[in-house]
Design a protein around this motif. Structure first.
Motif, short mmCIF file in Angstrom:
data_model
loop_
_atom_site.label_atom_id
_atom_site.label_comp_id
_atom_site.label_asym_id
_atom_site.label_seq_id
_atom_site.Cartn_x
_atom_site.Cartn_y
_atom_site.Cartn_z
N MET A 64 8.63 5.62 -9.22
CA MET A 64 7.41 5.95 -9.96
C MET A 64 6.42 6.62 -9.02
SD MET A 64 6.72 2.47 -12.21
CE MET A 64 6.74 1.37 -10.77
N ASP A 65 5.45 7.32 -9.60
CA ASP A 65 4.33 7.83 -8.81
C ASP A 65 3.49 6.64 -8.35
OD1 ASP A 65 5.11 10.46 -9.21
OD2 ASP A 65 3.87 10.70 -11.01
N GLY A 66 2.86 6.78 -7.20
CA GLY A 66 2.11 5.66 -6.65
C GLY A 66 3.06 4.64 -6.03
N MET A 67 2.90 3.38 -6.37
CA MET A 67 3.80 2.35 -5.85
C MET A 67 5.19 2.53 -6.45
SD MET A 67 1.55 -1.17 -5.95
CE MET A 67 2.76 -2.11 -4.99
N SER A 68 6.19 2.49 -5.61
CA SER A 68 7.57 2.55 -6.11
C SER A 68 7.96 1.19 -6.69
CB SER A 68 8.54 2.91 -4.99
OG SER A 68 8.65 1.83 -4.06
N GLY A 69 9.06 1.17 -7.44
CA GLY A 69 9.53 -0.09 -7.97
C GLY A 69 9.85 -1.10 -6.88
N LEU A 70 10.42 -0.64 -5.78
CA LEU A 70 10.74 -1.55 -4.68
C LEU A 70 9.48 -2.13 -4.06
CD1 LEU A 70 13.69 0.29 -2.88
CD2 LEU A 70 13.79 -1.80 -4.25
N GLN A 71 8.42 -1.34 -3.95
CA GLN A 71 7.17 -1.84 -3.39
C GLN A 71 6.54 -2.89 -4.32
OE1 GLN A 71 5.25 2.03 -2.93
NE2 GLN A 71 5.33 1.83 -0.69
N VAL A 72 6.64 -2.65 -5.62
CA VAL A 72 6.13 -3.63 -6.58
C VAL A 72 6.95 -4.92 -6.49
CG1 VAL A 72 5.79 -4.13 -9.03
CG2 VAL A 72 5.31 -1.83 -8.15
N PHE A 73 8.26 -4.79 -6.37
CA PHE A 73 9.15 -5.95 -6.27
C PHE A 73 8.84 -6.77 -5.02
CE2 PHE A 73 13.44 -7.66 -5.07
CZ PHE A 73 13.52 -8.59 -6.09
N GLU A 74 8.60 -6.09 -3.91
CA GLU A 74 8.25 -6.78 -2.66
C GLU A 74 6.93 -7.52 -2.81
OE1 GLU A 74 8.29 -3.66 0.20
OE2 GLU A 74 10.49 -3.56 0.30
N ALA A 75 5.97 -6.91 -3.52
CA ALA A 75 4.68 -7.57 -3.75
C ALA A 75 4.87 -8.83 -4.59
CB ALA A 75 3.72 -6.61 -4.43
N LEU A 76 5.75 -8.76 -5.58
CA LEU A 76 6.02 -9.93 -6.41
C LEU A 76 6.62 -11.07 -5.58
CD1 LEU A 76 7.53 -8.35 -9.66
CD2 LEU A 76 5.32 -9.50 -9.43
N GLN A 77 7.55 -10.73 -4.72
CA GLN A 77 8.18 -11.75 -3.88
C GLN A 77 7.15 -12.40 -2.96
OE1 GLN A 77 11.48 -9.28 -2.31
NE2 GLN A 77 12.84 -10.77 -3.26
N GLN A 78 6.26 -11.60 -2.41
CA GLN A 78 5.24 -12.14 -1.50
C GLN A 78 4.28 -13.08 -2.22
OE1 GLN A 78 3.44 -8.62 0.16
NE2 GLN A 78 5.20 -8.13 1.45
N ARG A 79 4.06 -12.83 -3.51
CA ARG A 79 3.11 -13.65 -4.28
C ARG A 79 3.76 -14.88 -4.90
NH1 ARG A 79 -0.81 -9.13 -7.27
NH2 ARG A 79 -0.97 -7.74 -5.47
N GLY A 80 5.07 -15.02 -4.76
CA GLY A 80 5.74 -16.22 -5.25
C GLY A 80 5.76 -16.36 -6.75
#
Length: 223
Positions: A64-80
């Motif tokens: 995607m433009d902006g944050m990629s799906g992988l970056q969003v997924f990593e953010a989700l993992q970090q937030r538990g």
């Protein structure tokens, strides 16, 4: 006698894709299936609005433009979060999608995906998300109960969790701290208070609780 049971909440499914057509078609499909579909145009918008503590599924575009799906997924993992992710990938992105699954995503689907495959992936994600939410809630409850114990009770509880008698526990505690000897009768008093606060009935249950929490040597706090 009236039935007070409430109907189960519909499954919340976030559709995170910068393609408006994809968002609308997937939302229509999921709404028709009785799901709570939430279409969002970017990863940043999703992370700002999503309820990360409520079980659900994320249909996440890999590129995607902006944050990629992988970056969003990593953010989700970090937030538990308890949300579970299913990646949507275009042709040629298979390697990245497979890598994401290895990192904890539920599945990946190549666009365009058929209805049955999509709904099956969403159902699988929902089951995993609900199971994770239950485990998370149980861990939180056990930790709150453990932290209701005094430091001395926690110290005694760790020894009793090994299955020893009150006499053996008193001996062990005295050897650890000769300046604070304790007699078996006092250990029994602590045992009763510990069992009451933790809502358990045996040293075996205490041992399982200590193991489930993965307690370190020092006191554990929720904050």
């Amino acid at each position: 006698m009236t039935d007070s049971l409430l109907p189960p909440e519909p499954l919340r499914v976030y559709i995170v894709d910068d393609d408006e057509g994809v968002r609308h078609s997937l939302a229509a499909l999921l709404l028709a299936g009785g799901h709570d579909a939430r279409p969002l145009a970017s990863g940043a918008e999703f992370l700002a609005q999503a309820d990360l503590d409520r079980p659900g599924c994320v249909l996440l575009d890999l590129r995607m433009d902006g944050m990629s799906g992988l970056q969003v997924f990593e953010a989700l993992q970090q937030r538990g979060t308890v949300l579970k992710t299913v990646f949507l990938s275009a042709h040629g992105e298979v390697a990245s999608a497979v890598a994401a699954v290895k990192q904890g995503a539920v599945d990946w689907l190549e666009k365009p995906c058929d209805e049955a495959t999509l709904l099956a992936a969403v159902t699988k994600a929902a089951q995993l998300s609900h199971a994770l939410a239950e485990r998370t809630q149980r861990h939180k409850l056990l930790l709150e109960r453990w932290n209701s114990l005094s430091p001395r009770q926690q110290e005694v509880a760790r020894v009793l969790a090994t299955g020893v008698s009150s006499k053996e526990a008193a001996r062990t505690l005295a050897l650890r701290n000769p300046e604070r000897p304790i007699d078996p009768r006092t250990v029994d008093t602590h045992r009763s208070a510990i069992f009451l606060k933790l809502d358990i009935r045996s040293s075996h249950e205490l041992g399982m609780l200590v193991e489930d929490l993965g307690l370190p040597d020092g006191p554990v706090r929720t904050h």
